[in-house]
Write a protein that holds these residues in place. Structure first.
Motif, PDB file in Angstrom:
ATOM      1  N   GLN A 236      56.312-103.970  14.382  1.00 43.19           N
ATOM      2  CA  GLN A 236      55.246-103.431  13.889  1.00 43.19           C
ATOM      3  C   GLN A 236      54.044-104.432  13.720  1.00 43.19           C
ATOM      4  OE1 GLN A 236      57.612-102.349  10.145  1.00 43.19           O
ATOM      5  NE2 GLN A 236      56.408-100.480  10.415  1.00 43.19           N
ATOM      6  N   VAL A 237      52.682-103.706  14.112  1.00 39.92           N
ATOM      7  CA  VAL A 237      51.541-104.635  14.085  1.00 39.92           C
ATOM      8  C   VAL A 237      50.634-103.758  13.415  1.00 39.92           C
ATOM      9  CG1 VAL A 237      49.873-105.428  15.660  1.00 39.92           C
ATOM     10  CG2 VAL A 237      52.109-105.383  16.217  1.00 39.92           C
ATOM     11  N   ALA A 238      49.657-104.482  12.674  1.00 41.93           N
ATOM     12  CA  ALA A 238      48.586-103.913  11.872  1.00 41.93           C
ATOM     13  C   ALA A 238      47.515-104.818  11.740  1.00 41.93           C
ATOM     14  CB  ALA A 238      49.033-103.922  10.465  1.00 41.93           C
ATOM     15  N   LEU A 239      46.317-104.341  11.878  1.00 44.33           N
ATOM     16  CA  LEU A 239      44.835-104.916  11.997  1.00 44.33           C
ATOM     17  C   LEU A 239      44.046-104.933  10.590  1.00 44.33           C
ATOM     18  CD1 LEU A 239      43.724-106.465  14.398  1.00 44.33           C
ATOM     19  CD2 LEU A 239      42.251-104.298  14.785  1.00 44.33           C
ATOM     20  N   SER A 240      43.463-106.072  10.236  1.00 48.61           N
ATOM     21  CA  SER A 240      42.634-105.884   9.281  1.00 48.61           C
ATOM     22  C   SER A 240      41.379-106.968   9.562  1.00 48.61           C
ATOM     23  CB  SER A 240      43.204-106.689   8.048  1.00 48.61           C
ATOM     24  OG  SER A 240      42.410-106.676   6.961  1.00 48.61           O
ATOM     25  N   ALA A 241      40.157-106.255   9.686  1.00 47.05           N
ATOM     26  CA  ALA A 241      38.826-107.210  10.075  1.00 47.05           C
ATOM     27  C   ALA A 241      38.727-108.188   8.828  1.00 47.05           C
ATOM     28  CB  ALA A 241      37.918-106.469  10.348  1.00 47.05           C
ATOM     29  N   ASP A 242      38.288-109.463   9.126  1.00 47.12           N
ATOM     30  CA  ASP A 242      37.780-110.521   8.292  1.00 47.12           C
ATOM     31  C   ASP A 242      36.414-110.233   7.944  1.00 47.12           C
ATOM     32  OD1 ASP A 242      40.526-111.227   8.181  1.00 47.12           O
ATOM     33  OD2 ASP A 242      40.046-113.225   9.372  1.00 47.12           O
ATOM     34  N   PHE A 243      35.874-110.953   7.103  1.00 50.47           N
ATOM     35  CA  PHE A 243      34.418-110.752   6.634  1.00 50.47           C
ATOM     36  C   PHE A 243      33.631-111.403   7.683  1.00 50.47           C
ATOM     37  CE2 PHE A 243      36.429-110.758   2.310  1.00 50.47           C
ATOM     38  CZ  PHE A 243      35.967-109.443   2.053  1.00 50.47           C
ATOM     39  N   VAL A 244      34.257-112.455   8.543  1.00 48.45           N
ATOM     40  CA  VAL A 244      33.447-113.207   9.708  1.00 48.45           C
ATOM     41  C   VAL A 244      33.488-112.165  10.697  1.00 48.45           C
ATOM     42  CG1 VAL A 244      33.252-114.881  11.052  1.00 48.45           C
ATOM     43  CG2 VAL A 244      34.032-115.448   8.730  1.00 48.45           C
ATOM     44  N   PRO A 245      32.337-111.582  11.399  1.00 45.87           N
ATOM     45  CA  PRO A 245      32.203-110.608  12.381  1.00 45.87           C
ATOM     46  C   PRO A 245      33.014-111.076  13.520  1.00 45.87           C
ATOM     47  CG  PRO A 245      30.025-111.042  11.414  1.00 45.87           C
ATOM     48  CD  PRO A 245      30.983-111.947  11.033  1.00 45.87           C
ATOM     49  N   TRP A 246      33.603-110.242  14.173  1.00 44.96           N
ATOM     50  CA  TRP A 246      34.551-110.426  15.493  1.00 44.96           C
ATOM     51  C   TRP A 246      36.016-111.094  15.056  1.00 44.96           C
ATOM     52  CZ3 TRP A 246      30.308-111.837  19.844  1.00 44.96           C
ATOM     53  CH2 TRP A 246      29.282-110.882  19.645  1.00 44.96           C
ATOM     54  N   THR A 247      36.235-111.378  14.073  1.00 49.28           N
ATOM     55  CA  THR A 247      37.349-112.043  13.567  1.00 49.28           C
ATOM     56  C   THR A 247      38.203-111.201  12.760  1.00 49.28           C
ATOM     57  OG1 THR A 247      36.039-114.028  13.376  1.00 49.28           O
ATOM     58  CG2 THR A 247      38.425-114.083  12.405  1.00 49.28           C
ATOM     59  N   TYR A 248      39.589-111.146  13.300  1.00 50.41           N
ATOM     60  CA  TYR A 248      40.623-110.439  12.495  1.00 50.41           C
ATOM     61  C   TYR A 248      41.821-111.002  12.185  1.00 50.41           C
ATOM     62  CZ  TYR A 248      37.605-107.329  15.783  1.00 50.41           C
ATOM     63  OH  TYR A 248      36.476-106.896  16.200  1.00 50.41           O
ATOM     64  N   SER A 249      42.518-110.363  11.099  1.00 51.34           N
ATOM     65  CA  SER A 249      43.883-110.898  10.735  1.00 51.34           C
ATOM     66  C   SER A 249      44.660-109.977  11.606  1.00 51.34           C
ATOM     67  CB  SER A 249      43.943-110.672   9.308  1.00 51.34           C
ATOM     68  OG  SER A 249      43.393-111.716   8.511  1.00 51.34           O
ATOM     69  N   VAL A 250      45.741-110.351  12.091  1.00 53.46           N
ATOM     70  CA  VAL A 250      46.849-109.427  12.968  1.00 53.46           C
ATOM     71  C   VAL A 250      48.088-109.752  12.140  1.00 53.46           C
ATOM     72  CG1 VAL A 250      47.794-108.929  14.984  1.00 53.46           C
ATOM     73  CG2 VAL A 250      45.542-109.801  14.848  1.00 53.46           C
ATOM     74  N   ILE A 251      48.609-108.594  11.654  1.00 55.92           N
ATOM     75  CA  ILE A 251      49.752-108.686  10.644  1.00 55.92           C
ATOM     76  C   ILE A 251      51.048-108.214  11.508  1.00 55.92           C
ATOM     77  CG2 ILE A 251      51.041-108.359   8.534  1.00 55.92           C
ATOM     78  CD1 ILE A 251      47.134-107.910   8.689  1.00 55.92           C
ATOM     79  N   VAL A 252      51.936-108.978  11.677  1.00 57.72           N
ATOM     80  CA  VAL A 252      53.063-108.172  12.685  1.00 57.72           C
ATOM     81  C   VAL A 252      54.414-108.562  11.975  1.00 57.72           C
ATOM     82  CG1 VAL A 252      51.904-109.036  14.734  1.00 57.72           C
ATOM     83  CG2 VAL A 252      53.493-110.640  13.752  1.00 57.72           C
ATOM     84  N   LYS A 253      55.413-107.740  12.131  1.00 57.95           N
ATOM     85  CA  LYS A 253      56.614-107.774  11.617  1.00 57.95           C
ATOM     86  C   LYS A 253      57.725-107.794  12.438  1.00 57.95           C
ATOM     87  CE  LYS A 253      59.415-105.766   7.898  1.00 57.95           C
ATOM     88  NZ  LYS A 253      59.433-104.675   6.914  1.00 57.95           N
ATOM     89  N   GLN A 254      58.666-108.504  12.400  1.00 62.90           N
ATOM     90  CA  GLN A 254      59.745-108.717  13.296  1.00 62.90           C
ATOM     91  C   GLN A 254      60.960-108.850  12.359  1.00 62.90           C
ATOM     92  OE1 GLN A 254      59.414-108.297  16.679  1.00 62.90           O
ATOM     93  NE2 GLN A 254      61.640-108.344  17.119  1.00 62.90           N
ATOM     94  N   ASP A 255      61.785-107.860  12.399  1.00 66.00           N
ATOM     95  CA  ASP A 255      62.840-108.100  11.408  1.00 66.00           C
ATOM     96  C   ASP A 255      62.399-108.072  10.305  1.00 66.00           C
ATOM     97  OD1 ASP A 255      64.676-107.716  13.761  1.00 66.00           O
ATOM     98  OD2 ASP A 255      64.824-109.949  14.110  1.00 66.00           O
TER      99      ASP A 255
END
Length: 287
Positions: free
Chosen positions: A190-209
Motif C-alpha cells: 500500500q502507498v499513500a501520499l501527504s504533501a509537506d508544508f515545503v512546496p514540492w516536497t512530500y511524505s510518502v507512506i508505504v506499507k509492506q506486511d
C-alpha cells in the motif's frame, strides 16, 4: 483545507466581483454568499455534539462535502440573502455554487480525504498533493489583497490573477505528487501520499506486511527514510473496538493504520499524520 484557508478563498472570490454599481445591500449579499458558501460544508463539525457511536471521523467531510449537495448549499445561501438583504440577484446562486464547489474540490487534494461522491460512494477520496495549510495559497491571496488596496480600480483583476496563480500551483504540485507516487506504487502493498508544508516536497507512506515506512521525497533529490514503524499484528483489535468505537471508525476510514500494544496502551493511528514521534490522528485505551 483549514478554516482560515476556506475563509480566504471566500474573500478572494468576493474580490473578483465588480462592485462599482452595487448598493450596500448587494455588496453585503455578495460577501455573505462568497464567504458563507466557502465555509458551510464544514457545518458537519456540529455532529460532535450528538456523536455517541464514535462515527465523527466518517461524518466529517462526508455528505456535507458531496459534489451532489453543492447546489443545495448555494440555494440556501441565496434564500438567506434574499431574506436578510432583500436581494434577488440570480448571480448570487452561481457565486455560492462556485464557492461550495471550490471548498469540496480543494479538500480532495490534501491527505484527510473527502466523501466527494456520497451518498453513492462512502470512499474517502484523497490525492495528498496539497497540505491542509498551504502557505503558497496564503501568500498569493495576501499579495492580491495588498495590491487591491493600493489600486482599487484594478481590484477584481488582482483577485482573478490570484485564482489563476493558485490553480497553477495546485496543478504543478499535483503533477509532481502523481509522478512521485508512481515511483512507489507497485513496489509495496500500500502507498499513500501527504504533501509537506515545503512546496514540492512530500511524505510518502508505504506499507509492506506489518512494516510502515515514511519517506520524504521530491523530484529534485534522493528519497530520505524518516521513520520505520512496526504494526503489532497480534493485538486484540476486537477488544479495542468494543471499548473504543472511534478506533474502529479510524481503522475503516484510514487507508492503513499502525497498531500499538505496549502493555500499557492498546491503540492505532494513521501514519500519514505522523510527525515528531507521534500521529495527531489516533485512538487508544489504557490497559
Amino acid at each position: 483545507m483549514d478554516t482560515i484557508t476556506h475563509t480566504l478563498f471566500g474573500l478572494t472570490l468576493y474580490g473578483t466581483v465588480d462592485k462599482k454599481e452595487m448598493d450596500k445591500n448587494h455588496k453585503r449579499a455578495y460577501l455573505v454568499t462568497a464567504v458563507g458558501a466557502s465555509l458551510i460544508p464544514d457545518i458537519d463539525v456540529i455532529s460532535r455534539l450528538w456523536d455517541t457511536a464514535g462515527q465523527y471521523q466518517m461524518w466529517h467531510r462526508g455528505i456535507t462535502h458531496s459534489i451532489f449537495v453543492t447546489p443545495l448549499w448555494a440555494a440556501l445561501l441565496f434564500l438567506i440573502c434574499a431574506v436578510l438583504f432583500k436581494t434577488k440577484d440570480k448571480r448570487l446562486f452561481f457565486l455560492g455554487w462556485l464557492a461550495v464547489v471550490i471548498h469540496d474540490t480543494s479538500d480532495l487534494f490534501n491527505a484527510w480525504g473527502t466523501g466527494y461522491l456520497e451518498p453513492f460512494s462512502n470512499d474517502r477520496i484523497t490525492f495528498g498533493t496539497i497540505p491542509i495549510i498551504d502557505l503558497v495559497f496564503w501568500t498569493i491571496m495576501g499579495i492580491a489583497f495588498v495590491l487591491s488596496k493600493k489600486n482599487k480600480k484594478k481590484s477584481p483583476y488582482y483577485f482573478k490573477m490570484a485564482w489563476i496563480l493558485m490553480s497553477l500551483h495546485l496543478i504543478i504540485q499535483s503533477i509532481q505528487g502523481f509522478l512521485i507516487y508512481n515511483q512507489y506504487d507497485g513496489k509495496y502493498d500500500q502507498v499513500a501520499l501527504s504533501a509537506d508544508f515545503v512546496p514540492w516536497t512530500y511524505s510518502v507512506i508505504v506499507k509492506q506486511d506489518d512494516t510502515v515506512t515514511i519517506f520524504q521525497d521530491n523530484l529534485f533529490q534522493e528519497e530520505k527514510e524518516r521513520y520505520v514503524l512496526v504494526s503489532d499484528k497480534g493485538a486484540d483489535l476486537d477488544y479495542l473496538f468494543s471499548r473504543r468505537p472511534e478506533a474502529k471508525t479510524l481503522y475503516e476510514w484510514s487507508p492503513f493504520v499502525v497498531v500499538v500494544d505496549d502493555g500499557k496502551r492498546l491503540g492505532l493511528y494513521d501514519p500519514r499524520f505522523y510527525r515528531e514521534g507521534q500521529s495527531f490522528l489516533y485512538e487508544y485505551i489504557e490497559r
